[in-house]
Motif scaffolding. Sequence first.
Motif, PDB file in Angstrom:
ATOM      1  N   LEU A   1       4.213  -3.364  -9.278  1.00 47.28           N
ATOM      2  CA  LEU A   1       3.235  -2.480  -9.912  1.00 47.28           C
ATOM      3  C   LEU A   1       1.973  -3.256 -10.289  1.00 47.28           C
ATOM      4  CD1 LEU A   1       5.587  -0.387 -12.237  1.00 47.28           C
ATOM      5  CD2 LEU A   1       4.360   0.433 -10.214  1.00 47.28           C
ATOM      6  N   PHE A   2       2.159  -4.439 -10.851  1.00 47.92           N
ATOM      7  CA  PHE A   2       1.019  -5.279 -11.224  1.00 47.92           C
ATOM      8  C   PHE A   2       0.190  -5.631  -9.990  1.00 47.92           C
ATOM      9  CE2 PHE A   2      -0.913  -9.451 -11.494  1.00 47.92           C
ATOM     10  CZ  PHE A   2      -1.567  -9.433 -12.711  1.00 47.92           C
ATOM     11  N   SER A   3       0.864  -6.032  -8.919  1.00 45.78           N
ATOM     12  CA  SER A   3       0.171  -6.469  -7.704  1.00 45.78           C
ATOM     13  C   SER A   3      -0.645  -5.336  -7.088  1.00 45.78           C
ATOM     14  CB  SER A   3       1.184  -7.002  -6.687  1.00 45.78           C
ATOM     15  OG  SER A   3       1.920  -8.086  -7.228  1.00 45.78           O
ATOM     16  N   LYS A   4      -0.074  -4.133  -7.062  1.00 48.27           N
ATOM     17  CA  LYS A   4      -0.797  -2.983  -6.517  1.00 48.27           C
ATOM     18  C   LYS A   4      -1.999  -2.640  -7.391  1.00 48.27           C
ATOM     19  CE  LYS A   4       1.419   0.445  -4.649  1.00 48.27           C
ATOM     20  NZ  LYS A   4       2.346   1.582  -4.400  1.00 48.27           N
ATOM     21  N   GLU A   5      -1.808  -2.692  -8.706  1.00 47.55           N
ATOM     22  CA  GLU A   5      -2.888  -2.351  -9.636  1.00 47.55           C
ATOM     23  C   GLU A   5      -4.063  -3.312  -9.501  1.00 47.55           C
ATOM     24  OE1 GLU A   5      -3.642  -2.022 -14.483  1.00 47.55           O
ATOM     25  OE2 GLU A   5      -1.603  -2.074 -13.676  1.00 47.55           O
ATOM     26  N   TYR A   6      -3.767  -4.579  -9.208  1.00 46.09           N
ATOM     27  CA  TYR A   6      -4.833  -5.575  -9.107  1.00 46.09           C
ATOM     28  C   TYR A   6      -5.346  -5.749  -7.681  1.00 46.09           C
ATOM     29  CZ  TYR A   6      -4.754  -6.929 -13.957  1.00 46.09           C
ATOM     30  OH  TYR A   6      -4.894  -6.921 -15.324  1.00 46.09           O
ATOM     31  N   GLY A   7      -4.991  -4.827  -6.800  1.00 48.18           N
ATOM     32  CA  GLY A   7      -5.623  -4.769  -5.491  1.00 48.18           C
ATOM     33  C   GLY A   7      -5.016  -5.630  -4.403  1.00 48.18           C
ATOM     34  N   PHE A   8      -3.857  -6.213  -4.648  1.00 45.48           N
ATOM     35  CA  PHE A   8      -3.203  -6.971  -3.583  1.00 45.48           C
ATOM     36  C   PHE A   8      -2.612  -6.008  -2.554  1.00 45.48           C
ATOM     37  CE2 PHE A   8      -2.958 -10.083  -7.101  1.00 45.48           C
ATOM     38  CZ  PHE A   8      -3.570 -11.168  -6.474  1.00 45.48           C
ATOM     39  N   THR A   9      -2.629  -6.423  -1.299  1.00 41.24           N
ATOM     40  CA  THR A   9      -2.130  -5.586  -0.209  1.00 41.24           C
ATOM     41  C   THR A   9      -0.724  -5.980   0.228  1.00 41.24           C
ATOM     42  OG1 THR A   9      -4.410  -5.356   0.579  1.00 41.24           O
ATOM     43  CG2 THR A   9      -2.666  -4.715   2.107  1.00 41.24           C
ATOM     44  N   PHE A  10      -0.414  -7.265   0.097  1.00 44.68           N
ATOM     45  CA  PHE A  10       0.883  -7.761   0.544  1.00 44.68           C
ATOM     46  C   PHE A  10       1.504  -8.658  -0.521  1.00 44.68           C
ATOM     47  CE2 PHE A  10      -1.704  -7.190   4.370  1.00 44.68           C
ATOM     48  CZ  PHE A  10      -0.891  -6.342   5.115  1.00 44.68           C
ATOM     49  N   LEU A  11       2.827  -8.621  -0.555  1.00 45.17           N
ATOM     50  CA  LEU A  11       3.596  -9.524  -1.406  1.00 45.17           C
ATOM     51  C   LEU A  11       4.502 -10.355  -0.508  1.00 45.17           C
ATOM     52  CD1 LEU A  11       4.574 -10.376  -4.315  1.00 45.17           C
ATOM     53  CD2 LEU A  11       6.408  -8.704  -3.994  1.00 45.17           C
ATOM     54  N   GLN A  12       4.383 -11.663  -0.607  1.00 41.26           N
ATOM     55  CA  GLN A  12       5.225 -12.552   0.186  1.00 41.26           C
ATOM     56  C   GLN A  12       6.313 -13.156  -0.697  1.00 41.26           C
ATOM     57  OE1 GLN A  12       2.607 -15.417   2.073  1.00 41.26           O
ATOM     58  NE2 GLN A  12       2.393 -14.129   3.881  1.00 41.26           N
ATOM     59  N   ALA A  13       7.432 -13.464  -0.070  1.00 37.42           N
ATOM     60  CA  ALA A  13       8.545 -14.079  -0.788  1.00 37.42           C
ATOM     61  C   ALA A  13       9.080 -15.245   0.032  1.00 37.42           C
ATOM     62  CB  ALA A  13       9.648 -13.058  -1.046  1.00 37.42           C
ATOM     63  N   GLU A  14       9.832 -16.093  -0.626  1.00 40.64           N
ATOM     64  CA  GLU A  14      10.522 -17.194   0.046  1.00 40.64           C
ATOM     65  C   GLU A  14      11.908 -17.294  -0.569  1.00 40.64           C
ATOM     66  OE1 GLU A  14      10.156 -22.010   0.147  1.00 40.64           O
ATOM     67  OE2 GLU A  14       8.374 -20.889   0.772  1.00 40.64           O
ATOM     68  N   ALA A  15      12.927 -17.181   0.266  1.00 42.71           N
ATOM     69  CA  ALA A  15      14.296 -17.135  -0.253  1.00 42.71           C
ATOM     70  C   ALA A  15      15.202 -18.049   0.551  1.00 42.71           C
ATOM     71  CB  ALA A  15      14.830 -15.704  -0.215  1.00 42.71           C
ATOM     72  N   ASP A  16      15.788 -19.027  -0.132  1.00 42.35           N
ATOM     73  CA  ASP A  16      16.783 -19.902   0.488  1.00 42.35           C
ATOM     74  C   ASP A  16      18.159 -19.267   0.377  1.00 42.35           C
ATOM     75  OD1 ASP A  16      14.827 -21.805   0.962  1.00 42.35           O
ATOM     76  OD2 ASP A  16      15.262 -22.936  -0.867  1.00 42.35           O
ATOM     77  N   THR A  17      18.970 -19.454   1.400  1.00 41.86           N
ATOM     78  CA  THR A  17      20.339 -18.939   1.343  1.00 41.86           C
ATOM     79  C   THR A  17      21.169 -19.659   0.287  1.00 41.86           C
ATOM     80  OG1 THR A  17      20.871 -20.424   3.191  1.00 41.86           O
ATOM     81  CG2 THR A  17      20.413 -18.113   3.720  1.00 41.86           C
ATOM     82  N   THR A  18      20.690 -20.794  -0.211  1.00 47.10           N
ATOM     83  CA  THR A  18      21.381 -21.516  -1.281  1.00 47.10           C
ATOM     84  C   THR A  18      20.965 -21.033  -2.670  1.00 47.10           C
ATOM     85  OG1 THR A  18      19.678 -23.234  -1.129  1.00 47.10           O
ATOM     86  CG2 THR A  18      21.731 -23.603   0.087  1.00 47.10           C
ATOM     87  N   ASP A  19      20.048 -20.067  -2.725  1.00 47.77           N
ATOM     88  CA  ASP A  19      19.530 -19.559  -3.999  1.00 47.77           C
ATOM     89  C   ASP A  19      19.962 -18.102  -4.169  1.00 47.77           C
ATOM     90  OD1 ASP A  19      18.090 -18.600  -6.158  1.00 47.77           O
ATOM     91  OD2 ASP A  19      16.213 -19.576  -5.585  1.00 47.77           O
TER      92      ASP A  19
ATOM     93  N   ARG B   1       0.815  -1.216   0.000  1.00 50.69           N
ATOM     94  CA  ARG B   1       0.000   0.000   0.000  1.00 50.69           C
ATOM     95  C   ARG B   1       0.850   1.269   0.000  1.00 50.69           C
ATOM     96  NH1 ARG B   1      -4.798  -0.467   3.975  1.00 50.69           N
ATOM     97  NH2 ARG B   1      -5.279  -2.006   2.370  1.00 50.69           N
ATOM     98  N   ASN B   2       1.877   1.295   0.831  1.00 51.89           N
ATOM     99  CA  ASN B   2       2.692   2.504   0.956  1.00 51.89           C
ATOM    100  C   ASN B   2       4.052   2.385   0.272  1.00 51.89           C
ATOM    101  OD1 ASN B   2       0.696   3.744   2.614  1.00 51.89           O
ATOM    102  ND2 ASN B   2       1.464   2.586   4.381  1.00 51.89           N
ATOM    103  N   HIS B   3       4.256   1.292  -0.458  1.00 46.64           N
ATOM    104  CA  HIS B   3       5.559   1.103  -1.095  1.00 46.64           C
ATOM    105  C   HIS B   3       5.621   1.859  -2.419  1.00 46.64           C
ATOM    106  CE1 HIS B   3       9.310  -0.737  -2.262  1.00 46.64           C
ATOM    107  NE2 HIS B   3       8.772  -1.118  -3.403  1.00 46.64           N
ATOM    108  N   ARG B   4       6.683   2.610  -2.602  1.00 39.47           N
ATOM    109  CA  ARG B   4       6.902   3.335  -3.850  1.00 39.47           C
ATOM    110  C   ARG B   4       8.009   2.645  -4.642  1.00 39.47           C
ATOM    111  NH1 ARG B   4       7.408   9.685  -3.061  1.00 39.47           N
ATOM    112  NH2 ARG B   4       7.173   9.476  -5.332  1.00 39.47           N
ATOM    113  N   ILE B   5       7.741   2.414  -5.920  1.00 35.89           N
ATOM    114  CA  ILE B   5       8.713   1.737  -6.772  1.00 35.89           C
ATOM    115  C   ILE B   5       9.862   2.696  -7.065  1.00 35.89           C
ATOM    116  CG2 ILE B   5       9.075   0.465  -8.905  1.00 35.89           C
ATOM    117  CD1 ILE B   5       7.053  -0.783  -6.973  1.00 35.89           C
ATOM    118  N   GLY B   6      11.049   2.367  -6.548  1.00 30.49           N
ATOM    119  CA  GLY B   6      12.192   3.256  -6.722  1.00 30.49           C
ATOM    120  C   GLY B   6      13.132   2.827  -7.822  1.00 30.49           C
TER     121      GLY B   6
END
Length: 311
Positions: free
Chosen positions: A256-274, A135-140
């Motif tokens: 940008l796509f996620s905000k435009e389509y009304g999503f509020t949160f974006l989750q990620a999953e990151a392994d230290t091996t990746d 919601r408050n994130h600006r694409i920098g």
Amino acid sequence: MKSNEIEISRYDRENEESLQEAACWEDVHVDVLKMIKEGSRISSYTGKVAGELMGIATSWKNYFHPYCHYIAMKLSHDCDPSVANALLGQLESVLSSDIPMQTSIWESNLRLKLIYEQNGFYEMRKTFMPTLPLRNHRIGCNTTVPNGYILLTLQEVSEDICLKEKLIKLVKHTYEETHLANPVASLSLSRWEGLVFQNDLIKEGSYVLIKEGEPMVYSFLHHGEERIDTCELGWCGAVNHEHMEHLRLIVSLQLLFSKEYGFTFLQAEADTTDPFAMHILASFPFEHGAALLTFQKQCLDHGKQTSFDVK
């Protein structure tokens, strides 16, 4: 507590009702009670002291990652470490020694972490699962596609048979290279296609950067598993590390796509091996939450092991 007070027993269906008390024990990431009932289960054991259930442990197969024994253990709040040691020893005594045992726990579970380490397990990776409020994130980041490249959605790629096959091969190669410690099964390209184009995939929000007809960088977007206002970053990668920086561009477009389509949160999953997922994690202001620790241990030669008498 003396070791001869510990009773290790094989699990069978007759014990199912008695295991329900374990539902309120500490959270260990894996639903141990569910895995005990799964058809992929190899073996399961209960640990009791003076007739009171203190711990349960189970092992199972993962057909996508068949080169290790997956195990999980759940302990009562007042369980003595000797019961956990006995359960792990029993699992190790029945599992083949040609492939390692593997388990994952929450980083905050210091008790289990210490128990696994004292039993010879080593930490092979950490998995971060952060969230980015949109919601408050600006694409920098500059979202201009660089000269010589074409940006396509996964929907567009799926309509080009040749390009789709090239992308699937790149995804397969990237996944294999980032999972060398726990290799993936040998699967056909059609199976990999099914893994890429899953039902929860958002094709219009998943992007591929193309250069001279070859996929160079990709990042997939999925619907969230638990909340309709949340989307999730899926597999990502690049043809080489020189193209890794372009992941920042693609993920910025996904934001940008996620905000435009009304999503509020974006989750990620990151392994230290990746390195690709970790690059994304370092490029955006994710709010770090819980993390998983994955441990492995090579099973010992059964001839050198000792185990408790199993009833």
